[in-house]
Design a protein around this motif. Structure first.
Motif, mmCIF file in Angstrom:
data_model
loop_
_atom_site.group_PDB
_atom_site.id
_atom_site.type_symbol
_atom_site.label_atom_id
_atom_site.label_comp_id
_atom_site.label_asym_id
_atom_site.label_seq_id
_atom_site.Cartn_x
_atom_site.Cartn_y
_atom_site.Cartn_z
ATOM 1 N N SER A 172 -39.394 35.188 -44.991
ATOM 2 C CA SER A 172 -39.654 33.839 -45.696
ATOM 3 C C SER A 172 -38.056 33.310 -46.029
ATOM 4 O O SER A 172 -37.295 34.188 -46.482
ATOM 5 C CB SER A 172 -40.141 34.307 -46.790
ATOM 6 N N GLY A 173 -37.952 32.060 -46.218
ATOM 7 C CA GLY A 173 -36.693 31.489 -46.400
ATOM 8 C C GLY A 173 -36.294 30.411 -45.541
ATOM 9 O O GLY A 173 -36.682 30.403 -44.524
ATOM 10 N N GLN A 174 -34.952 29.744 -46.076
ATOM 11 C CA GLN A 174 -34.572 28.650 -45.307
ATOM 12 C C GLN A 174 -33.445 29.291 -44.234
ATOM 13 O O GLN A 174 -33.010 30.590 -44.541
ATOM 14 C CB GLN A 174 -33.840 27.826 -46.288
ATOM 15 N N PHE A 175 -33.215 28.655 -43.226
ATOM 16 C CA PHE A 175 -32.268 28.822 -42.199
ATOM 17 C C PHE A 175 -32.201 30.227 -41.700
ATOM 18 O O PHE A 175 -31.393 31.151 -41.650
ATOM 19 C CB PHE A 175 -30.865 28.584 -42.815
ATOM 20 N N GLN A 176 -33.576 30.486 -41.187
ATOM 21 C CA GLN A 176 -34.116 31.729 -40.558
ATOM 22 C C GLN A 176 -33.839 31.737 -39.117
ATOM 23 O O GLN A 176 -33.899 30.806 -38.461
ATOM 24 C CB GLN A 176 -35.307 32.277 -40.898
ATOM 25 N N ASN A 177 -33.110 32.793 -38.535
ATOM 26 C CA ASN A 177 -32.865 32.960 -37.038
ATOM 27 C C ASN A 177 -34.237 32.732 -36.315
ATOM 28 O O ASN A 177 -35.317 33.350 -36.540
ATOM 29 C CB ASN A 177 -32.068 34.039 -36.656
ATOM 30 N N THR A 178 -34.089 32.129 -34.863
ATOM 31 C CA THR A 178 -35.129 32.302 -34.053
ATOM 32 C C THR A 178 -35.646 33.641 -33.719
ATOM 33 O O THR A 178 -34.769 34.579 -33.461
ATOM 34 C CB THR A 178 -34.794 31.313 -32.735
ATOM 35 N N LYS A 179 -36.918 33.924 -33.523
ATOM 36 C CA LYS A 179 -37.359 35.221 -33.207
ATOM 37 C C LYS A 179 -37.638 35.056 -31.656
ATOM 38 O O LYS A 179 -37.913 34.210 -31.063
ATOM 39 C CB LYS A 179 -38.462 35.530 -33.820
ATOM 40 N N GLU A 222 -39.445 27.080 -27.994
ATOM 41 C CA GLU A 222 -38.867 27.277 -29.375
ATOM 42 C C GLU A 222 -39.497 26.797 -30.436
ATOM 43 O O GLU A 222 -39.904 27.265 -31.419
ATOM 44 C CB GLU A 222 -37.269 27.543 -29.331
ATOM 45 N N ILE A 223 -39.528 25.579 -30.055
ATOM 46 C CA ILE A 223 -40.119 24.513 -30.934
ATOM 47 C C ILE A 223 -41.587 24.641 -31.149
ATOM 48 O O ILE A 223 -42.113 24.545 -32.404
ATOM 49 C CB ILE A 223 -39.766 22.969 -30.598
ATOM 50 N N LEU A 224 -42.069 24.850 -30.147
ATOM 51 C CA LEU A 224 -43.637 25.045 -30.030
ATOM 52 C C LEU A 224 -43.978 26.362 -31.042
ATOM 53 O O LEU A 224 -44.931 26.457 -31.515
ATOM 54 C CB LEU A 224 -44.160 25.188 -28.750
#
Length: 485
Positions: A388-395, A321-323
């Motif tokens: 676009s934007g802050q605090f977006q859920n992981t895809k 997820e981080i990658l």
């Protein structure tokens, strides 16, 4: 001795002046654009209670908050044990700056931000402006200074963040009931000024920060700049408030002019349009842009979903997820700043160490498509889109989701989910008889998968560049290196 007159003198000496017109001449440090990946460190007094998140100092004084109940059950009444009483417990007996620096370097990061002062007001550095710092209390050592020395010895760029602005109201709830936060309070007190908390989105919220508090914020930031010479500064969200605008321009000109004195470009990372566009580095918290941007930017996110500091209930992200975050960001002309949270004793949690090592191992193989790269003519292809934007859920990505960077003679295609059948199709490289239609007309000379030594074949047709690598076995994103003639 720091004075307003002295600050103004430096701020007006050039090449910058304290106004947006002049600060709009800001130039991004070259190394930052090349680095792509940095580490954020939230470590402070809040790491001692290690409950829920780094806002413990605020939340423990809110009577219907879980932190309030936890605090009373664990430490007793707020009149007998307040936030300040964690300071003697903050001994940092396992802190090893050299070990931290080596771990971060091995993770493939190129720069590091340590939180110099969080909302709680406890300084992680030596200060002549307040006794509430790690040299005079708690660990009784200059944490920031030791980290600067260790980081620079490993060729890591040393940066620092200040979250002092929010201290205007951060301890204010402690005045709503009987606690150790009570009047009279004066400048210099640990909890001062403990004002009522505003709506955090209100740009003109009352009570306005006082001139005394604004000057104190300015002096502390100038002290941080002059004592430690960070290559970048990061400000958290509340400096977008109207009351900070004049002081922020003064501070930015001071810092940028100091950088000119030191012979290097410096920069300020900011959120929520706190600074005029073009005067610093646009920052997005736990989010991204949907498309590549014409300006350079940074996203900051944490190694966990639920906290920026160490707690006993961390919800860690998967390394993949981080990658994915890193790849999304660099394909869209940005950097990823990944936060880790050491324990109160200064040790790095085992899970953080494992994730950082896995990132470093991946970058050792695939870093050539990351470092010093640039966005391609399009950021990527595939069915999964980010918002676009802050605090977006992981895809959740598929093997058809591909992101691009370019460097030298090579296009790098990051396949976000390694295909289980060993087949990759890059549709953006399709052939077409109509020269006006396809996105790509170049000549592909060589196709490789970084780190892959098995059989590989490729063809190019009207459907795209088709790569077959039947022995492929990877739990992480793979990187196709496409060399052009």
């Amino acid at each position: 001795m720091i004075t307003i007159e002295g600050i103004k003198q430096v701020a007006n000496q050039g090449p910058y002046a304290p106004n947006w017109q002049s600060l709009g001449n800001f130039e991004l440090p070259h190394w930052f654009r090349q680095a792509k990946f940095g580490i954020f460190i939230h470590w402070g007094l809040y790491s001692v209670p290690a409950f829920n998140n780094e806002w413990y100092s605020r939340n423990m004084y809110i009577q219907d908050h879980p932190e309030f109940a936890h605090h009373v059950a664990t430490y007793g009444s707020h009149t007998e044990f307040g936030y300040k009483d964690f300071i003697p417990m903050f001994t940092a007996e396992k802190f090893d700056a050299i070990q931290w620096a080596q771990m971060i370097k091995d993770a493939g990061a190129k720069y590091v931000f340590q939180v110099a002062e969080h909302h709680d007001g406890f300084q992680m550095y030596q200060s002549d402006l307040s006794k509430w710092n790690v040299v005079e209390m708690g660990p009784k050592q200059d944490i920031l200074g030791e980290l600067k020395t260790a980081f620079e010895a490993e060729d890591l760029h040393f940066c620092a963040s200040s979250h002092r602005a929010e201290h205007w109201f951060f301890m204010g709830h402690g005045q709503e009931f009987e606690s150790d936060i009570k009047e009279p309070m004066v400048k210099g007190d640990f909890y001062w000024p403990a004002q009522p908390e505003p709506d955090n989105q209100a740009l003109y919220s009352e009570p306005y920060p006082s001139q005394e508090f604004l000057d104190d914020w300015l002096f502390r930031t100038v002290e941080l700049i002059d004592k430690y010479q960070p290559e970048l500064l990061y400000f958290d969200w509340w400096i977008q408030h109207d009351a900070f605008k004049a002081h922020l321009q003064l501070l930015a000109a001071y810092y940028y002019n100091r950088g000119a004195e030191w012979g290097r470009k410096v920069g300020i990372c900011y959120k929520h349009d706190a600074m005029m566009f073009g005067s610093g580095i646009v920052e997005i918290e736990r989010g991204k842009f949907a498309d590549a941007q014409p300006f350079y930017w940074q996203t900051d996110t944490a190694i966990t979903h639920n906290s920026w500091c160490y707690t006993t209930n961390l919800d860690y992200k998967a390394t993949k997820e981080i990658l994915h975050d890193l790849i999304e960001v660099i394909s869209k002309n940005g950097n990823l700043l990944l936060n880790v949270g050491p324990k109160g004793d200064g040790s790095i949690p085992d899970t953080d160490q494992r994730i950082l090592k896995e990132i470093g191992d991946w970058l050792n193989i695939n870093g050539e498509g990351v470092y010093e790269s640039k966005p391609w003519r399009k950021a990527g292809e595939g069915p999964t889109k980010v918002v676009s934007g802050q605090f977006q859920n992981t895809k959740r990505y598929t093997s058809e989701d591909i992101r691009f960077t370019v460097k030298g003679e090579a296009l790098y295609a990051f396949v976000l989910e390694a295909p289980t059948d060993g087949k990759v199709k890059i549709r953006s490289l399709a052939e077409s008889a109509d020269q006006n239609l396809p996105e790509f007309h170049g000549i592909v000379d060589l196709v490789e998968i970084l780190g892959y030594t098995g059989d590989l074949s490729w063809t190019k047709d009207a459907s795209g560049l088709n790569i077959s690598c039947p022995e492929l076995d990877s739990n992480f994103p793979i990187v196709c290196k496409i060399t052009m003639k």
